[in-house]
Design a protein around this motif. Structure first.
Motif, PDB file in Angstrom:
ATOM      1  N   PRO A   6      12.184   4.709 -38.752  1.00  0.00           N
ATOM      2  CA  PRO A   6      11.224   5.285 -39.703  1.00  0.00           C
ATOM      3  C   PRO A   6      10.127   6.068 -38.983  1.00  0.00           C
ATOM      4  CG  PRO A   6      11.644   2.970 -40.186  1.00  0.00           C
ATOM      5  CD  PRO A   6      12.281   3.245 -38.855  1.00  0.00           C
ATOM      6  N   TRP A   7       9.537   7.033 -39.691  1.00  0.00           N
ATOM      7  CA  TRP A   7       8.483   7.861 -39.100  1.00  0.00           C
ATOM      8  C   TRP A   7       7.287   7.031 -38.656  1.00  0.00           C
ATOM      9  CZ3 TRP A   7       8.867  12.729 -37.510  1.00  0.00           C
ATOM     10  CH2 TRP A   7       9.943  13.484 -37.986  1.00  0.00           C
ATOM     11  N   THR A   8       7.043   5.917 -39.356  1.00  0.00           N
ATOM     12  CA  THR A   8       5.921   5.047 -38.971  1.00  0.00           C
ATOM     13  C   THR A   8       6.151   4.396 -37.611  1.00  0.00           C
ATOM     14  OG1 THR A   8       6.976   3.284 -40.268  1.00  0.00           O
ATOM     15  CG2 THR A   8       5.209   4.553 -41.329  1.00  0.00           C
ATOM     16  N   GLU A   9       7.389   4.339 -37.177  1.00  0.00           N
ATOM     17  CA  GLU A   9       7.711   3.844 -35.845  1.00  0.00           C
ATOM     18  C   GLU A   9       7.946   4.980 -34.863  1.00  0.00           C
ATOM     19  OE1 GLU A   9      11.220   1.210 -33.636  1.00  0.00           O
ATOM     20  OE2 GLU A   9      11.001   1.138 -35.829  1.00  0.00           O
ATOM     21  N   LEU A  10       8.489   6.080 -35.371  1.00  0.00           N
ATOM     22  CA  LEU A  10       8.811   7.212 -34.497  1.00  0.00           C
ATOM     23  C   LEU A  10       7.564   7.843 -33.893  1.00  0.00           C
ATOM     24  CD1 LEU A  10      10.814   9.301 -33.358  1.00  0.00           C
ATOM     25  CD2 LEU A  10      10.591  10.556 -35.505  1.00  0.00           C
ATOM     26  N   LEU A  11       6.574   8.145 -34.733  1.00  0.00           N
ATOM     27  CA  LEU A  11       5.388   8.840 -34.239  1.00  0.00           C
ATOM     28  C   LEU A  11       4.611   8.022 -33.214  1.00  0.00           C
ATOM     29  CD1 LEU A  11       3.645  11.341 -34.336  1.00  0.00           C
ATOM     30  CD2 LEU A  11       2.444  10.380 -36.308  1.00  0.00           C
ATOM     31  N   PRO A  12       4.276   6.753 -33.483  1.00  0.00           N
ATOM     32  CA  PRO A  12       3.585   5.966 -32.446  1.00  0.00           C
ATOM     33  C   PRO A  12       4.431   5.806 -31.185  1.00  0.00           C
ATOM     34  CG  PRO A  12       3.429   4.879 -34.581  1.00  0.00           C
ATOM     35  CD  PRO A  12       4.418   5.986 -34.737  1.00  0.00           C
ATOM     36  N   GLY A  13       5.751   5.682 -31.361  1.00  0.00           N
ATOM     37  CA  GLY A  13       6.621   5.527 -30.202  1.00  0.00           C
ATOM     38  C   GLY A  13       6.603   6.749 -29.307  1.00  0.00           C
ATOM     39  N   VAL A  14       6.657   7.925 -29.897  1.00  0.00           N
ATOM     40  CA  VAL A  14       6.645   9.160 -29.109  1.00  0.00           C
ATOM     41  C   VAL A  14       5.290   9.361 -28.439  1.00  0.00           C
ATOM     42  CG1 VAL A  14       6.811  11.672 -29.228  1.00  0.00           C
ATOM     43  CG2 VAL A  14       8.441  10.258 -30.491  1.00  0.00           C
ATOM     44  N   LEU A  15       4.215   9.044 -29.138  1.00  0.00           N
ATOM     45  CA  LEU A  15       2.876   9.170 -28.549  1.00  0.00           C
ATOM     46  C   LEU A  15       2.709   8.210 -27.373  1.00  0.00           C
ATOM     47  CD1 LEU A  15       0.639   9.551 -31.745  1.00  0.00           C
ATOM     48  CD2 LEU A  15       1.308  11.334 -30.103  1.00  0.00           C
ATOM     49  N   SER A  16       3.223   6.996 -27.516  1.00  0.00           N
ATOM     50  CA  SER A  16       3.157   6.033 -26.411  1.00  0.00           C
ATOM     51  C   SER A  16       3.983   6.519 -25.225  1.00  0.00           C
ATOM     52  CB  SER A  16       3.659   4.667 -26.877  1.00  0.00           C
ATOM     53  OG  SER A  16       2.857   4.153 -27.917  1.00  0.00           O
ATOM     54  N   LEU A  17       5.150   7.068 -25.524  1.00  0.00           N
ATOM     55  CA  LEU A  17       6.004   7.605 -24.466  1.00  0.00           C
ATOM     56  C   LEU A  17       5.309   8.751 -23.747  1.00  0.00           C
ATOM     57  CD1 LEU A  17       8.707   7.689 -22.996  1.00  0.00           C
ATOM     58  CD2 LEU A  17       9.584   9.153 -24.835  1.00  0.00           C
ATOM     59  N   ALA A  18       4.642   9.627 -24.494  1.00  0.00           N
ATOM     60  CA  ALA A  18       3.920  10.743 -23.887  1.00  0.00           C
ATOM     61  C   ALA A  18       2.814  10.247 -22.960  1.00  0.00           C
ATOM     62  CB  ALA A  18       3.343  11.650 -24.973  1.00  0.00           C
ATOM     63  N   ALA A  19       2.113   9.191 -23.369  1.00  0.00           N
ATOM     64  CA  ALA A  19       1.060   8.634 -22.522  1.00  0.00           C
ATOM     65  C   ALA A  19       1.629   8.102 -21.213  1.00  0.00           C
ATOM     66  CB  ALA A  19       0.319   7.526 -23.276  1.00  0.00           C
ATOM     67  N   LEU A  20       2.777   7.443 -21.293  1.00  0.00           N
ATOM     68  CA  LEU A  20       3.418   6.924 -20.086  1.00  0.00           C
ATOM     69  C   LEU A  20       3.914   8.056 -19.191  1.00  0.00           C
ATOM     70  CD1 LEU A  20       5.378   3.879 -21.548  1.00  0.00           C
ATOM     71  CD2 LEU A  20       3.423   3.809 -19.988  1.00  0.00           C
ATOM     72  N   VAL A  21       4.472   9.093 -19.801  1.00  0.00           N
ATOM     73  CA  VAL A  21       4.929  10.251 -19.022  1.00  0.00           C
ATOM     74  C   VAL A  21       3.748  10.893 -18.295  1.00  0.00           C
ATOM     75  CG1 VAL A  21       5.819  12.604 -19.206  1.00  0.00           C
ATOM     76  CG2 VAL A  21       6.967  10.746 -20.415  1.00  0.00           C
ATOM     77  N   LEU A  22       2.619  11.001 -18.971  1.00  0.00           N
ATOM     78  CA  LEU A  22       1.428  11.601 -18.371  1.00  0.00           C
ATOM     79  C   LEU A  22       0.998  10.834 -17.126  1.00  0.00           C
ATOM     80  CD1 LEU A  22      -0.797  13.820 -18.838  1.00  0.00           C
ATOM     81  CD2 LEU A  22      -2.124  12.016 -19.955  1.00  0.00           C
ATOM     82  N   THR A  82       8.622  14.331 -22.142  1.00  0.00           N
ATOM     83  CA  THR A  82       8.499  13.588 -23.396  1.00  0.00           C
ATOM     84  C   THR A  82       9.636  13.929 -24.342  1.00  0.00           C
ATOM     85  OG1 THR A  82       6.077  13.501 -23.186  1.00  0.00           O
ATOM     86  CG2 THR A  82       6.998  13.110 -25.373  1.00  0.00           C
ATOM     87  N   VAL A  83       9.946  15.215 -24.479  1.00  0.00           N
ATOM     88  CA  VAL A  83      11.039  15.631 -25.355  1.00  0.00           C
ATOM     89  C   VAL A  83      12.377  15.116 -24.819  1.00  0.00           C
ATOM     90  CG1 VAL A  83      12.307  17.602 -26.287  1.00  0.00           C
ATOM     91  CG2 VAL A  83       9.812  17.643 -26.224  1.00  0.00           C
ATOM     92  N   ALA A  84      12.590  15.261 -23.512  1.00  0.00           N
ATOM     93  CA  ALA A  84      13.864  14.838 -22.928  1.00  0.00           C
ATOM     94  C   ALA A  84      14.081  13.337 -23.105  1.00  0.00           C
ATOM     95  CB  ALA A  84      13.896  15.210 -21.447  1.00  0.00           C
ATOM     96  N   GLN A  85      13.061  12.547 -22.814  1.00  0.00           N
ATOM     97  CA  GLN A  85      13.213  11.099 -22.919  1.00  0.00           C
ATOM     98  C   GLN A  85      13.303  10.647 -24.377  1.00  0.00           C
ATOM     99  OE1 GLN A  85      10.488   8.844 -20.378  1.00  0.00           O
ATOM    100  NE2 GLN A  85      10.473  10.512 -18.900  1.00  0.00           N
TER     101      GLN A  85
END
Length: 295
Positions: A130-146, A235-238
Motif C-alpha cells: 500500500p502507498w502508506t507503506e511505500l512512501l515511508p519505505g522509499v523515504l527511509s531507503l533514500a535516507a540510508l542511501v544518502l 534510491t530508484v535502483a534499490q
C-alpha cells in the motif's frame, strides 16, 4: 612531479609541506577500501544471514559514514594541509540548487526511459505494498542511501580525489583518473566479496558511473550535484530491484533503457540546467588560504 609541486608552490606563495599528490591519492583510495572491507566484516559478523535486513542496512550505513567522513577530514587537514571548503561541499543553502540539478540529471532522463519501456509494453511497474507503506519505505531507503553511499562515496572520489587530481592535471583528465580509481575501488570490493564472475559487469558500471559523476562535478563545480545524482540513482535502483516495494516485469528493458538513459544524458542535462559546459581543460590550483579558494 616536480613541475606539479612547483606550480603548487607558486600558487600558494609558500612551500607546501605535504606528501606528493600520488601518495595522497593512493592513501585515501586504500583507506576507503579498508573502510568498506571493515563494514563487510562487521556485517558478516553481526548479520550472518545473506539477505539484507533493515537493521544491517542501518548499521552498515552508520559505520561507513562515521569512518569515511573523518577519513576525508583527516586527509584534507593533515595530508593536503588545505581548507575543507576546497572540496566543493558548500553549505546546505548554497548547495540546494546544485543538488536539485544533479537529482534532475538522473530523474528526468531516467523517468523518460522508464516511461518509454512501460508505454511500449516492454516492462511494467506496479506497487507491491500500500502507498502508506511505500512512501515511508522509499523515504527511509533514500535516507540510508544518502548516508551509506551518496555522501561518503562522493566526498571521497568527486570531492577529495578529484580536487587533488584537478590541481595536478587538466579537468578532463582528472575526471578520467578519479573514474578509474572509483572503478578499481568498486570492482575490487565486488570481486573480493563475490568472486571474479562479477568483474566485467561491475567494472563497466563503476567506470561509467565515475565518468558521469566526474563530469557533473566538473560542470557544476559543486559536490552536492554529484550527491543528488547518486542519491536518485541508487534510491530508484534499490526501490525497483531489491526493496520489495514494487513489482517490476521486464527488468532487462528497464535496465537497458531507463537506467542507461541518465548515464548518456546526465551530463548534458546538467549543462542545460546550469547554463554552462564547464572548462574541461582547466587545471584548478588548490591554495592554502580559504580566500579565493576554488571549489
Amino acid at each position: 612531479m616536480n613541475a606539479i609541486h612547483g606550480s603548487e608552490r607558486a600558487t600558494a606563495g609558500v612551500r607546501p609541506e605535504r606528501p606528493p599528490v600520488l601518495v595522497r591519492v593512493i592513501l585515501v583510495t586504500v583507506g576507503a577500501l579498508l573502510v568498506w572491507l571493515l563494514m563487510g566484516w562487521v556485517d558478516d559478523t553481526l548479520f550472518p544471514a545473506e539477505e539484507v535486513t533493515t537493521a544491517s542496512h542501518v548499521v552498515n550505513a552508520l559505520l561507513v559514514f562515521v569512518l569515511a567522513v573523518p577519513l576525508v577530514w583527516a586527509a584534507r587537514r593533515f595530508l593536503d594541509r588545505r581548507p575543507w571548503g576546497g572540496l566543493g561541499l558548500t553549505g546546505v543553502r548554497e548547495g540546494r540548487r546544485p543538488f536539485l540539478v544533479g537529482a534532475a540529471a538522473w530523474a528526468l532522463p531516467g523517468a523518460a526511459g522508464i516511461a518509454l519501456c512501460v508505454a511500449m509494453g516492454w516492462a511494467s511497474v506496479t506497487a507491491a505494498v500500500p502507498w502508506t507503506e511505500l512512501l515511508p519505505g522509499v523515504l527511509s531507503l533514500a535516507a540510508l542511501v544518502l548516508v551509506f553511499e551518496a555522501v561518503p562515496e562522493e566526498l571521497i572520489f568527486r570531492g577529495y580525489l578529484y580536487r587533488n587530481l584537478n590541481a595536478a592535471m587538466p579537468a578532463w583528465l582528472a575526471v578520467l583518473a578519479q573514474a578509474a580509481l572509483f572503478a578499481l575501488f568498486g570492482t575490487g570490493l565486488w570481486v573480493i566479496l563475490n568472486g571474479w564472475g562479477v568483474l566485467a559487469e561491475r567494472l563497466a558500471l563503476f567506470l561509467g558511473m565515475g565518468i558521469v559523476l566526474g563530469g557533473i562535478r566538473l560542470v557544476t563545480g559543486n559536490l552536492w550535484a554529484c550527491v543528488g545524482f547518486h542519491l536518485v540513482f541508487q534510491t530508484v535502483a534499490q526501490t525497483m530491484l531489491s526493496s520489495g516495494y514494487v513489482e517490476v516485469r521486464g527488468v532487462d528493458a528497464i535496465m537497458s533503457t531507463g537506467f542507461l538513459a541518465p548515464f548518456v544524458f546526465g551530463v548534458p542535462t546538467v549543462m542545460l540546467l546550469s547554463l554552462t559546459t564547464g572548462d574541461w581543460g582547466r587545471r584548478v590550483p588548490d591554495p592554502i588560504a580559504r580566500e579565493g579558494c576554488p571549489s
